[in-house]
Design an enzyme around this catalytic site. Structure first.
Site, PDB file in Angstrom:
ATOM      1  N   ASP A  26       3.165  -4.350   8.081  1.00  0.00           N
ATOM      2  CA  ASP A  26       1.777  -3.698   7.973  1.00  0.00           C
ATOM      3  C   ASP A  26       0.648  -4.641   8.059  1.00  0.00           C
ATOM      4  OD1 ASP A  26      -0.269  -2.648   7.097  1.00  0.00           O
ATOM      5  OD2 ASP A  26       0.477  -1.934   5.232  1.00  0.00           O
ATOM      6  N   CYS A  72      -4.859   2.430  -3.320  1.00  0.00           N
ATOM      7  CA  CYS A  72      -3.458   3.269  -2.962  1.00  0.00           C
ATOM      8  C   CYS A  72      -2.517   1.896  -3.046  1.00  0.00           C
ATOM      9  CB  CYS A  72      -3.739   3.354  -1.428  1.00  0.00           C
ATOM     10  SG  CYS A  72      -4.878   4.924  -1.127  1.00  0.00           S
ATOM     11  N   HIS A 104       0.951  -1.146   0.023  1.00  0.00           N
ATOM     12  CA  HIS A 104      -0.031  -0.082  -0.001  1.00  0.00           C
ATOM     13  C   HIS A 104       0.888   1.177   0.129  1.00  0.00           C
ATOM     14  CE1 HIS A 104      -2.815   3.032   1.897  1.00  0.00           C
ATOM     15  NE2 HIS A 104      -3.817   2.121   1.527  1.00  0.00           N
ATOM     16  N   GLN A 147      -4.551  -5.073   6.912  1.00  0.00           N
ATOM     17  CA  GLN A 147      -5.586  -5.938   6.642  1.00  0.00           C
ATOM     18  C   GLN A 147      -5.544  -7.149   7.343  1.00  0.00           C
ATOM     19  OE1 GLN A 147      -8.079  -4.949   4.598  1.00  0.00           O
ATOM     20  NE2 GLN A 147      -7.215  -2.994   3.901  1.00  0.00           N
ATOM     21  N   LYS A 150     -10.233  -0.530  10.605  1.00  0.00           N
ATOM     22  CA  LYS A 150     -10.364  -1.775   9.927  1.00  0.00           C
ATOM     23  C   LYS A 150     -10.707  -3.129  10.702  1.00  0.00           C
ATOM     24  CE  LYS A 150      -7.183   0.144   6.357  1.00  0.00           C
ATOM     25  NZ  LYS A 150      -8.150   0.568   5.311  1.00  0.00           N
TER      26      LYS A 150
HETATM   27  N1  PLP Z   1      -1.560  -0.666   4.618  1.00  0.00           N
HETATM   28  C1  PLP Z   1      -2.682  -1.415   4.049  1.00  0.00           C
HETATM   29  C2  PLP Z   1      -2.335  -2.881   3.552  1.00  0.00           C
HETATM   30  C3  PLP Z   1      -3.858  -0.938   3.872  1.00  0.00           C
HETATM   31  O1  PLP Z   1      -4.943  -1.591   3.120  1.00  0.00           O
HETATM   32  C4  PLP Z   1      -4.339   0.310   4.485  1.00  0.00           C
HETATM   33  C5  PLP Z   1      -5.521   1.104   4.363  1.00  0.00           C
HETATM   34  O2  PLP Z   1      -6.133   0.753   3.313  1.00  0.00           O
HETATM   35  C6  PLP Z   1      -3.095   1.215   4.998  1.00  0.00           C
HETATM   36  C7  PLP Z   1      -1.934   0.500   5.189  1.00  0.00           C
HETATM   37  C8  PLP Z   1      -3.359   2.492   5.527  1.00  0.00           C
HETATM   38  O3  PLP Z   1      -4.429   2.362   6.611  1.00  0.00           O
HETATM   39  P1  PLP Z   1      -4.938   3.728   7.010  1.00  0.00           P
HETATM   40  O4  PLP Z   1      -5.322   4.705   6.168  1.00  0.00           O
HETATM   41  O5  PLP Z   1      -6.011   3.407   8.172  1.00  0.00           O
HETATM   42  O6  PLP Z   1      -3.521   4.643   7.983  1.00  0.00           O
END
Ligand code: PLP
Length: 427
Positions: free
Chosen positions: A221, A385, A144, A224, A247
């Protein structure tokens, strides 16, 4: 028809193998989510966008409103009744997250705004003090933007280099290539636990072993993964783990950075301000210990309480049955979508969780999303993203259905029928 392998690894399936999807009372769980009773364009809501943000169970809504109604005050340092109640609630949430991740110490849990802030924090503190000219950060093609851009910024600031490990066409990380890319200058490996586009579950333990064997630290990260997998940071062996409350059935504006205590102790603060200090004078400021060192300013107290309630909510579900249920709906969805004429699944890794991306003939994903919306079906469309991943896959965008504990085979049937309407319109 696309042939897909849907056998998931042990991590995704229930541990004992005895408990199955039918042991999960999804109708009862659905009643916990008031928003699922809403109608959209006169149709029952079919919410298949939990990877973007999850819906909130009543218990989370109640915990936050109870805090605001009865316990609200600024945390720490207060001597009055409400300040103590609020501090207990806030620190209680930290302990819940500690247990959720099986972290060794509560001080290893830092409240942040979300995954994005957690990764930026590591880049700007650990990264800035441990990386220099010629050092390397290794990520993967399936990250992401939140796990790409902070490292690019760090590289610009330090002269370090960003390296990217490739994936295969099904969306699996090429582990051999990955291992080869961990070199003597690799200081940090940053990798997603579950891809938000492909649903691929990465073998984090293996990745940590490879990285540690070469002296590199690992940030995971977990945005998900947190809502879907059992997470045990000690068993994974990772150095940092990041996730977002919103999430995993909690509120927005709160998330977690887990860091191993010896690393956090040696890291400089992220932001300066109240609460992160032991003493301040114009000549010298002495910083507080973790987690306060990384939580400058008044924190998101109601958010932390809501996150604690989300952890309790997940803990109240039979986790093994939940995992089996989500896997059942995922497998059903993959099979059903693969039958839709003109549909191509994007991301068919052997180990997958909760996400089904696809393209349909040459219909733009935004058109798919708009037509489905008229049917009350919420999915996400676009680059998610993950623009570098889109380029790797040779698409500009995908449509993405993503699941949660309240998802059912009925939701998938509604999606398939909605896609039938899309095909009729674009015939
Ligand atoms: N990493 C992953 C795999 C994501 O799916 C997301 C958000 O969709 C993020 C990071 C970023 O999360 P946040 O916008 O809650 O900081």
């Amino acid at each position: 028809m696309t042939t897909v392998q849907t056998t998931a690894p042990a991590l995704v399936h229930g541990r004992s193998g005895r408990i199955g999807a039918t042991d999960f009372d999804v109708e009862r769980v659905r009643r916990d989510f008031p928003i699922l009773r809403e109608k959209v364009h006169g149709k029952p809501l079919v919410y298949l966008d939990s990877a973007a943000t999850s819906q909130k169970p009543q218990a989370v809504i109640d915990a936050m409103s109870r805090f605001l109604l009865k316990e609200n005050a600024n945390v720490h340092r207060g001597v009055h009744y409400l300040a103590e109640r609020a501090t207990d609630a806030y620190e209680g949430a930290r302990s819940k997250v500690q247990r959720f991740l099986n972290a060794e110490h509560a001080e290893e849990i830092i409240f942040v705004r979300g995954t994005t802030e957690a990764i930026n924090l590591v880049a700007q503190t650990y990264g800035k003090t441990h990386l220099g000219d010629g050092d390397e950060v290794l990520i993967t093609e399936m990250e992401h933007h939140s796990n790409i851009v902070p490292w690019q910024m760090l590289c610009e600031q330090t002269g370090a280099r960003l390296r990217v490990a490739p994936i295969n066409d099904t969306g699996e990380l090429l582990l051999e290539e990955f291992e080869k890319l961990i070199g003597p200058r690799t200081r940090l490996v940053a990798v997603t636990h579950v891809s938000n586009v492909l649903g691929t579950v990465n073998p984090i333990r293996r990745i940590v072993e490879m990285a540690h064997a070469r002296g590199a630290r690992v940030l995971v990260d977990g945005a998900q993964a947190a809502p879907h997998l059992d997470i045990d940071v000690q068993a994974l062996g990772c150095d940092f783990y990041a996730f977002s409350g919103h999430k995993m059935y909690g509120p927005t504006g709160i998330g977690v950075l887990y860091g191993r205590s010896e690393l956090l102790d040696a890291m400089p603060p992220y932001q300066g301000g109240g609460d992160m200090i032991l003493s301040v004078s114009f000549e010298k400021t002495i910083y507080n210990k973790s987690p306060a060192k990384f939580e400058a300013g008044t924190p998101n107290m109601a958010g932390a309480v809501g996150l604690g309630a989300a952890v309790d909510f997940l803990g109240s579900l039979n986790r093994e049955a939940l995992v089996a249920h989500e896997q059942d709906v995922l497998d059903y969805g993959i099979r059903a979508l693969a039958e839709v004429p003109g549909l191509r699944l994007i991301g068919t890794a052997r180990g997958k969780a909760s996400v089904i991306s696809f393209v349909l003939d040459d219909v733009h994903p935004h058109d798919i999303g708009t037509i489905l919306d008229r049917e009350g079906i919420a999915i996400r469309t676009g680059h998610h993203c993950a623009q570098p991943l889109m380029s790797r896959l040779g698409v500009v965008a995908t449509a993405r259905a993503s699941l949660a504990c309240h998802s059912t085979r009925r939701d998938i049937d509604a999606l398939v029928s909605g896609l039938g309407k899309v095909r009729e319109i674009f015939r």
